[in-house]
Enzyme design. Sequence first.
Site, PDB file in Angstrom:
ATOM      1  CG  HIS A  94     -79.165  95.004 -56.620  1.00 27.73           C
ATOM      2  ND1 HIS A  94     -79.711  95.649 -57.718  1.00 27.73           N
ATOM      3  CD2 HIS A  94     -79.544  95.738 -55.556  1.00 27.73           C
ATOM      4  CE1 HIS A  94     -80.379  96.720 -57.331  1.00 27.73           C
ATOM      5  NE2 HIS A  94     -80.295  96.801 -56.029  1.00 27.73           N
ATOM      6  CB  CYS A  95     -78.924  92.455 -61.735  1.00 32.02           C
ATOM      7  SG  CYS A  95     -77.515  93.583 -61.640  1.00 32.02           S
ATOM      8  CB  ILE A  96     -81.884  88.380 -61.715  1.00 28.81           C
ATOM      9  CG1 ILE A  96     -80.662  88.422 -62.637  1.00 28.81           C
ATOM     10  CG2 ILE A  96     -83.020  87.628 -62.405  1.00 28.81           C
ATOM     11  CD1 ILE A  96     -80.852  89.237 -63.889  1.00 28.81           C
ATOM     12  CG  ASP A 112     -81.791  95.997 -60.688  1.00 30.20           C
ATOM     13  OD1 ASP A 112     -81.910  96.408 -59.524  1.00 30.20           O
ATOM     14  OD2 ASP A 112     -80.706  95.923 -61.283  1.00 30.20           O
TER      15      ASP A 112
END
Length: 430
Positions: free
Chosen positions: A267-269, A272
Amino acid sequence: MREIIKKIKNRKLVIGVIGLGYVGLPLSILFAKKKFKIIGFDIDKKKIKSLCNQRSYIERISKSDIKILSKSSSFTSNFGLISKCDVIIITVPTPLTKNQLPDLHYVKSCLKQIFPFIKKNQTIILESTSYPGTTRELIGNKLKSKFHIGKELFVGFSSERIDPGLNEDKIHLVPKVVSGYSDKCLKIVSEIYRSIFNSVVKSESLEVAEFSKLLENVYRSVNIGFINEMKMIADKMQLDIFEIIKVSSTKPFGFRTFHPGPGIGGHCIPIDPMYLYWKSKQLNYNAEFIKLSKETNFKVLNFVVKKINKLQKKIKIPSKKIKILILGMSYKKNLDDIRESSSIKLIKKLLNLNFRYVDYSDPHISKTNINSINYKKKSINLTIKNLKKYHITLLMTDHDKFNYKKIYQYSNTIIDCRGKFKVGDKVIRA
């Protein structure tokens, strides 16, 4: 406020956690270990059933931890029970739309469902990652129509810092960033997290805390994009980027190691940074680094496809007949997590290019079902016979459970995206 803080210290608060996924479940377990009562909410009834039966649906979260959670918790899809909670922590997904815009429909839907049941003296905290201003604009503005925030109701934001596969059982050791809608909100939110985390970092505003989470992930995205570009330049020069990194990393200052790969996942890279990119566009500023790193991290997958095409032409087997084995379906080593997996994106590309024999092996993911391309496969066992039958073995995710000596010995040709093998007659770097 003093009464609420007293309840925190006496472990008398009921903690409601909305969203029992990769963030909400470890957080619930941590609260349970610290003797708080938990009510877990999720619209996925399969998750509720699993937890009620004391079963874990995330490989790296143990059954023993689920048992600890179950002793002091209940799990439900009934949002009417929000009225029983003193603290409500929102950990729902914040994905992107098809047009790469922030998609906050999970947060908005959550607020709509819980709004009728919110009462005075509750604390609502957002942990879902989003652009600066989300907590104030979406949550604060909605709730202030019914309550005086900071006196009757308390609102805050706290970013999650879970490193999947590495710290789910140690998240209390990671400093916890907290923020509040007002000074009193910040005080209460700080006390809640101080009761379970070793260190709490107070942010001066909701927006600073929200931005800090995005900055952490943009930092990684930009550096991964940079090293992926260095990989493609090194390849043009017929140099091995992993050997270059090994030499560069001997510098004891001014250099931090990042490793290239076949793309980005989780999800993060991939997601976001686009929340911050969108927000900056609203302010008439074009965040070039964010945009460029995303483009580079997706372009690297085409680099892998070109390596496959080049090898295919060399061994003179048409795409309809060449057999490819992908090692690793998850987006990151030692996980059962396929969110934004580069392997899945690669399979889609290969099938669209008329490759017909694309299998995979992953010790953490026994079955894969990609509905959009009708790809339904089981993980291949890495026997000598199986390794020998594939023309190309492609290392996408470097799980520790893989027997790399065996893979090297019995594979025909290896395309290595992770630097696990030395480049040679049967190993190509990608």
